[in-house]
Design a protein around this motif. Structure first.
Motif, short mmCIF file in Angstrom:
data_model
loop_
_atom_site.label_atom_id
_atom_site.label_comp_id
_atom_site.label_asym_id
_atom_site.label_seq_id
_atom_site.Cartn_x
_atom_site.Cartn_y
_atom_site.Cartn_z
N ASP A 1 0.81 -1.22 0.00
CA ASP A 1 0.00 0.00 0.00
C ASP A 1 0.84 1.27 0.00
O ASP A 1 0.32 2.38 0.18
CB ASP A 1 -0.97 0.01 1.18
CG ASP A 1 -0.28 -0.04 2.53
OD1 ASP A 1 0.97 -0.12 2.56
OD2 ASP A 1 -0.97 -0.02 3.57
N ASP B 1 -15.64 -0.33 2.18
CA ASP B 1 -15.12 -1.69 2.34
C ASP B 1 -15.95 -2.64 1.47
O ASP B 1 -16.89 -2.22 0.79
CB ASP B 1 -15.14 -2.12 3.81
CG ASP B 1 -16.54 -2.10 4.43
OD1 ASP B 1 -17.55 -2.18 3.69
OD2 ASP B 1 -16.64 -2.01 5.66
N THR C 1 -12.19 -5.49 -4.93
CA THR C 1 -12.89 -6.60 -4.27
C THR C 1 -13.52 -7.56 -5.27
O THR C 1 -13.94 -8.65 -4.89
CB THR C 1 -14.00 -6.06 -3.35
OG1 THR C 1 -14.99 -5.39 -4.15
CG2 THR C 1 -13.43 -5.09 -2.32
N SER D 1 -4.91 -9.34 0.37
CA SER D 1 -6.19 -9.22 1.08
C SER D 1 -6.07 -8.52 2.42
O SER D 1 -7.09 -8.15 3.02
CB SER D 1 -6.79 -10.62 1.28
OG SER D 1 -5.92 -11.43 2.04
N SER D 2 -4.86 -8.32 2.90
CA SER D 2 -4.69 -7.63 4.17
C SER D 2 -4.77 -6.11 4.01
O SER D 2 -4.84 -5.37 4.99
CB SER D 2 -3.34 -7.99 4.81
OG SER D 2 -2.26 -7.51 4.04
N HIS E 1 -6.76 -2.80 3.09
CA HIS E 1 -8.16 -2.37 3.08
C HIS E 1 -8.55 -1.88 1.68
O HIS E 1 -7.75 -1.24 1.00
CB HIS E 1 -8.36 -1.25 4.10
CG HIS E 1 -9.80 -0.95 4.39
ND1 HIS E 1 -10.59 -0.21 3.53
CD2 HIS E 1 -10.60 -1.29 5.44
CE1 HIS E 1 -11.81 -0.10 4.03
NE2 HIS E 1 -11.85 -0.75 5.19
N PRO E 2 -9.79 -2.18 1.25
CA PRO E 2 -10.23 -1.74 -0.08
C PRO E 2 -10.15 -0.24 -0.31
O PRO E 2 -10.14 0.21 -1.46
CB PRO E 2 -11.68 -2.24 -0.14
CG PRO E 2 -11.70 -3.43 0.75
CD PRO E 2 -10.78 -3.08 1.89
N ASN E 3 -10.09 0.56 0.78
CA ASN E 3 -10.01 2.00 0.57
C ASN E 3 -8.66 2.44 0.01
O ASN E 3 -8.42 3.63 -0.18
CB ASN E 3 -10.37 2.79 1.82
CG ASN E 3 -9.41 2.57 2.98
OD1 ASN E 3 -8.32 2.01 2.82
ND2 ASN E 3 -9.81 2.99 4.17
#
Length: 296
Positions: A13, A115, A149, A180-181, A183-185
């Motif tokens: 990220d 999310d 997602t 996957s760890s 966050h979608p944001n």
């Protein structure tokens, strides 16, 4: 067969395998970035799947769903299709066709900040339409800029199932989240990496390659009024008219979040462009003042 392909995989990220500043500008209408992304995606797709294509395949390229105003990924898809068609032409194959997934709902919430569960809840009531007869027997290529997602992809897969379309299909993305760890944001971080205010947006909209899309229209219409007014006063009449037409075509002027700024835009256009005065003037009556109309 339904394959998923992404040109870039996001596993961190902080460090991205592409230029996040360019991606942010792309999301806010940078046409040059859209073309670069589309060309790169086409090159990656051809390198990976080109040997699967044949003269018997009729390809159809389908960008992410939209109502009236195209998404940023639509502009990326235009260049993707051009590069793909050059490849097909050089091999004596038919060029890819294009079509649209019609979307009948729009919303003001910033999807990139949500999310997974919130995303699903937001889009579950969306309505979509595909031309089944046009797509029968063809190889489908669905394009989008980023897969976080997979919610929108799931919508399309369900749509194909509902229409009983068991076509060979590819789901193509410029980038996808592979950790996957995270966050979608993270999508929001990328969206606003370079463009995070109307002041930073000015450099994009002043570029000759600027293209309107849903995100940039909503962002402008939802800005604080003082900043919004300041931005509008710097723009050409052509820009203002296109912004107004986008606002009208997606019914943004009827949404509470955008209404004040939309009405100001309409009123301003009446003052500076004669044709807007004539279309807003009642027969044998005064020019309509939007602030006193049913839109207010």
């Amino acid at each position: 067969m339904k394959d998923v392909y992404a040109l870039h995989n996001i596993v961190d990220d902080v460090h991205f395998p592409f230029d996040p500043a360019a991606y942010s500008r792309f999301k806010f209408g940078d046409g040059a970035a859209a073309e670069a992304f589309g060309a790169a995606l086409a090159a990656g797709f051809i390198a990976t799947y080109g040997n699967r294509l044949s003269e018997n395949d009729q390809l159809v390229v389908i960008p992410s769903p939209y109502t009236s105003i195209p998404t940023a990924s639509y502009h990326m898809t235009v260049m993707f299709t051009k590069v793909l068609n050059r490849y097909l032409c050089m091999r004596g194959y038919n060029p890819a066709e294009t079509t649209k997934i019609h979307r009948f709902k729009t919303y003001s919430i910033d999807y990139g900040a949500l999310d997974m569960e919130s995303r699903k809840a937001l889009i579950i009531n969306d309505k979509y339409h595909l031309d089944k007869d046009f797509l029968l027997g063809k190889t489908l290529i669905f394009t989008d800029d980023i897969r976080i997602t997979g919610s929108h992809e799931l919508i399309i897969r369900n749509l194909l199932q509902r229409y009983e379309l068991d076509n060979t299909a590819y789901f193509l993305y410029y980038a996808q989240l592979q950790n996957s760890s995270i966050h979608p944001n993270i999508e929001n971080k990328l969206n606003y990496y370079n463009v995070h205010s109307l002041q930073s947006l000015e450099a994009v909209i002043c570029s000759p390659s600027f293209r309107f899309n849903t995100r940039v229209v909503k962002y402008i219409l939802h800005a604080p009024f003082a900043e919004y007014e300041q931005l509008l006063m710097k723009q050409t009449p052509a820009f203002l008219q296109e912004l107004a037409d986008c606002c009208i075509s997606n019914n943004y002027y009827q949404m509470e979040e955008y209404r004040k700024n939309a009405i100001f835009l309409f009123d301003h256009l009446q003052k500076i462009i004669p044709s807007w005065q004539s279309i807003c003037k009642k027969e044998n009556g005064p020019i309509l003042n939007y602030q006193n109309s049913q839109l207010a």
